[in-house]
Design an enzyme around this catalytic site. Structure first.
Site, PDB file in Angstrom:
ATOM      1  N   SER A 105       1.011  -1.359   0.194  1.00  0.00           N
ATOM      2  CA  SER A 105      -0.113   0.002  -0.528  1.00  0.00           C
ATOM      3  C   SER A 105       0.964   1.335   0.133  1.00  0.00           C
ATOM      4  CB  SER A 105      -0.704   0.240   0.929  1.00  0.00           C
ATOM      5  OG  SER A 105      -1.264   1.166   1.704  1.00  0.00           O
ATOM      6  N   TYR A 128      -1.562   6.074  -4.911  1.00  0.00           N
ATOM      7  CA  TYR A 128      -2.570   7.118  -4.446  1.00  0.00           C
ATOM      8  C   TYR A 128      -2.492   8.049  -4.738  1.00  0.00           C
ATOM      9  CZ  TYR A 128      -5.688   4.139  -0.821  1.00  0.00           C
ATOM     10  OH  TYR A 128      -6.651   3.499  -0.448  1.00  0.00           O
ATOM     11  N   THR A 154      -5.688   2.880  -7.607  1.00  0.00           N
ATOM     12  CA  THR A 154      -6.539   2.602  -6.329  1.00  0.00           C
ATOM     13  C   THR A 154      -7.744   4.060  -7.261  1.00  0.00           C
ATOM     14  OG1 THR A 154      -5.281   1.324  -5.137  1.00  0.00           O
ATOM     15  CG2 THR A 154      -8.056   2.374  -4.377  1.00  0.00           C
ATOM     16  N   LYS A 218      -7.782  -0.225 -10.022  1.00  0.00           N
ATOM     17  CA  LYS A 218      -8.182  -0.905  -8.661  1.00  0.00           C
ATOM     18  C   LYS A 218      -9.354  -0.397  -8.450  1.00  0.00           C
ATOM     19  CE  LYS A 218      -7.422  -2.877  -4.100  1.00  0.00           C
ATOM     20  NZ  LYS A 218      -7.430  -1.946  -3.314  1.00  0.00           N
ATOM     21  N   SER A 240     -13.205  -4.429  -7.656  1.00  0.00           N
ATOM     22  CA  SER A 240     -13.042  -4.302  -6.673  1.00  0.00           C
ATOM     23  C   SER A 240     -13.550  -3.150  -5.368  1.00  0.00           C
ATOM     24  CB  SER A 240     -11.876  -3.681  -5.688  1.00  0.00           C
ATOM     25  OG  SER A 240     -11.185  -3.347  -4.344  1.00  0.00           O
ATOM     26  N   HIS A 242     -13.548  -2.246  -2.835  1.00  0.00           N
ATOM     27  CA  HIS A 242     -12.637  -1.450  -2.010  1.00  0.00           C
ATOM     28  C   HIS A 242     -12.633  -2.425  -0.587  1.00  0.00           C
ATOM     29  CE1 HIS A 242      -8.944   1.357  -1.497  1.00  0.00           C
ATOM     30  NE2 HIS A 242      -9.266   1.401  -0.112  1.00  0.00           N
ATOM     31  N   GLY A 275     -13.960  -9.666   0.229  1.00  0.00           N
ATOM     32  CA  GLY A 275     -14.966 -10.606   0.780  1.00  0.00           C
ATOM     33  C   GLY A 275     -14.117 -12.485   0.264  1.00  0.00           C
ATOM     34  N   ARG A 297      -8.730  -8.219   4.739  1.00  0.00           N
ATOM     35  CA  ARG A 297      -8.451  -8.618   6.038  1.00  0.00           C
ATOM     36  C   ARG A 297      -7.827  -9.937   6.487  1.00  0.00           C
ATOM     37  NH1 ARG A 297     -12.664  -5.331   4.110  1.00  0.00           N
ATOM     38  NH2 ARG A 297     -13.647  -4.109   5.289  1.00  0.00           N
TER      39      ARG A 297
HETATM   40  C1  LIG Z   1      -7.333  -1.635   6.851  1.00  0.00           C
HETATM   41  C2  LIG Z   1      -7.845  -1.371   5.895  1.00  0.00           C
HETATM   42  C3  LIG Z   1      -7.086  -0.919   4.553  1.00  0.00           C
HETATM   43  C4  LIG Z   1      -7.142  -0.539   3.513  1.00  0.00           C
HETATM   44  N1  LIG Z   1      -6.344  -0.192   2.156  1.00  0.00           N
HETATM   45  C5  LIG Z   1      -5.570   0.026   1.204  1.00  0.00           C
HETATM   46  C6  LIG Z   1      -5.111   0.577   0.697  1.00  0.00           C
HETATM   47  O1  LIG Z   1      -4.266   1.429   1.117  1.00  0.00           O
HETATM   48  N2  LIG Z   1      -4.766   0.950  -0.488  1.00  0.00           N
HETATM   49  C7  LIG Z   1      -6.278   0.083  -1.399  1.00  0.00           C
HETATM   50  O2  LIG Z   1      -5.724   0.774  -2.657  1.00  0.00           O
HETATM   51  N3  LIG Z   1      -6.767  -0.858  -0.869  1.00  0.00           N
HETATM   52  C8  LIG Z   1      -7.049  -0.945  -0.076  1.00  0.00           C
HETATM   53  N4  LIG Z   1      -8.056  -1.411   1.092  1.00  0.00           N
HETATM   54  C9  LIG Z   1      -8.845  -2.000   0.370  1.00  0.00           C
HETATM   55  C10 LIG Z   1      -7.966  -3.626  -0.032  1.00  0.00           C
HETATM   56  O3  LIG Z   1      -6.829  -3.458  -0.728  1.00  0.00           O
HETATM   57  C11 LIG Z   1      -8.938  -4.053  -0.284  1.00  0.00           C
HETATM   58  O4  LIG Z   1      -9.976  -4.088  -1.774  1.00  0.00           O
HETATM   59  C12 LIG Z   1      -9.891  -4.943   0.285  1.00  0.00           C
HETATM   60  O5  LIG Z   1     -10.121  -5.451   1.333  1.00  0.00           O
HETATM   61  C13 LIG Z   1     -10.563  -6.345   0.243  1.00  0.00           C
HETATM   62  O6  LIG Z   1     -11.516  -7.017   0.199  1.00  0.00           O
HETATM   63  P1  LIG Z   1     -11.462  -8.046   1.689  1.00  0.00           P
HETATM   64  O7  LIG Z   1     -10.796  -7.315   2.911  1.00  0.00           O
HETATM   65  O8  LIG Z   1     -12.969  -8.468   1.861  1.00  0.00           O
HETATM   66  O9  LIG Z   1     -11.282  -9.062   1.380  1.00  0.00           O
HETATM   67  C14 LIG Z   1      -7.919  -1.798   2.662  1.00  0.00           C
HETATM   68  C15 LIG Z   1      -8.540  -2.383   3.028  1.00  0.00           C
HETATM   69  C16 LIG Z   1      -8.386  -2.818   4.437  1.00  0.00           C
HETATM   70  C17 LIG Z   1      -9.711  -3.770   4.778  1.00  0.00           C
END
Ligand SMILES: Cc1cc2nc3c(=O)[nH]c(=O)nc-3n(C[C@H](O)[C@H](O)[C@H](O)COP(=O)(O)O)c2cc1C
Length: 347
Positions: A105, A128, A154, A218, A240, A242, A275, A297
């Protein structure tokens, strides 16, 4: 959900301070999209193929020239030092021991160069754009110089959506600014300068292609957007929402995947996240046309529960579950999936 993932999630809930747990777990708005994410993969059923030799199953794939032991990547998630003192350095060790790939990230809590030094396999950098554009450009340059194999822009975060269970991100200023501090122009407020730039346009995507490594878009949930990103130079698409943290009530990614795969029609790899909690969820995504998936997660819970070893164990378990699913579905590898493997559950 796979048992080990559920156990790691429970362990993390016990170990982490409440505000950190909630920062990781939360979704935006009323958490409608978050709430639907895992169940959406279970709305499909398999039409397995029989009569083939399933003695040897290989879950490996190739993605932009790199071989991965499984079609599962670690999604970009912010601030891993909230989960473990070694932060993203522990994550990348665990991910590479499982033969997977980390998308680091932009909001990582260790210096990019330190994470890269711990890598024993491929990693990509998530981008970003910031209010002070020069900061983002310099950070991306450092990631490319440190060996990032691809950039992932993203595009679903012009603003950070309000999160219900959250009154702020529980991160220290040092961890927040660790990759920015050396690029801050004199006199600017560091936090204002590094908020999201709401103009994350196709031109910005195109500009990133100048680094000479693949650029993925993304946050894509529509076929027309996927095609526009390809026209702007994207070498891959990440479907995605997010993880339910941006537009609440956005469609489940399993639904969007079908539309995006049809639009892209094999021109570039299509990845999906949101998910995904088992090898059968991965198999469903592959059956719907994804080339690979990302998990968010579960990697954070694994890191909190058992550091790098926890991350490896989580990914290994997903790989084993996928291998079993492939065998029972009649496919020796992701490339060997029968046509029409997946069908929606009749309503
Ligand atoms: C705590 C957290 C922080 C995240 N930070 C970013 C990030 O910095 N950049 C980004 O593109 N997506 C971020 N995401 C989204 C994840 O890349 C991803 O799309 C998402 O977590 C997928 O779903 P899942 O957690 O159900 O597997 C974040 C998600 C979570 C849970």
């Amino acid at each position: 959900m796979l048992r080990i993932l559920a156990e790691q999630q429970r362990a993390a809930a016990d170990l982490l301070p409440r505000e950190v747990h909630d920062y990781y777990a939360t979704g935006s708005g009323d958490e409608v999209t978050l709430g639907e994410a895992t169940a959406a993969w279970r709305r499909y059923r398999f039409r397995p193929r029989i009569g083939r030799d399933m003695t040897t199953i290989d879950t490996a794939i190739r993605l932009f020239g790199d071989e991965l032991a499984l079609p599962v990547l670690a999604a970009p998630t912010a601030f891993h030092r909230l989960a473990h003192p070694d932060g993203e350095v522990a994550t990348i060790r665990g991910v590479h021991r499982a033969g997977s790939l980390l998308v680091l990230s932009s909001r990582c809590s260790r210096r990019i160069e330190d994470v890269a030094a711990a890598a024993t396999g491929p990693w990509w950098f998530q981008v970003y754009l910031y209010a002070e554009a020069s900061i983002g450009r310099q950070v991306v340059r450092r990631a490319v110089d440190a060996g990032a194999g691809a950039l992932v822009l993203t595009m679903d975060t012009p603003y950070t959506a309000a999160k219900r269970r959250l009154s702020g991100v529980p991160v220290t200023d040092d961890d927040y600014l660790v990759n920015f501090v050396e690029h801050l122009p004199a006199g600017v407020d560091p936090f204002e300068a590094t908020t999201q730039d709401p103009a994350c346009t196709l031109d910005a995507l195109h500009e990133l292609t100048g680094h000479g490594i693949p650029v993925l878009a993304k946050g894509v949930l529509r076929g027309d957007d996927a095609l526009a990103c390809l026209d702007a130079g994207a070498a891959g698409i990440v479907v995605s929402n997010h993880g339910g943290r941006q537009l609440d009530r956005a469609v489940p990614t399993s639904d969007a995947l079908t539309e995006v795969v049809a639009a892209v029609s094999g021109r570039v790899p299509v990845l999906v996240d949101g998910g995904i909690r088992s090898g059968l969820d991965v198999l469903t995504a592959l059956g719907l046309g994804a080339d690979a998936v990302l998990v968010g997660r579960p990697i954070l819970w694994a890191l909190a529960a058992d550091g790098a070893a926890g991350v490896t164990a989580a990914l290994d378990a997903v790989r084993d579950d996928l291998a079993a699913g492939l065998a029972l579905a009649g496919a020796t590898s992701p490339a060997d999936l029968p046509a029409g493997l997946v069908t929606p559950v009749p309503r």
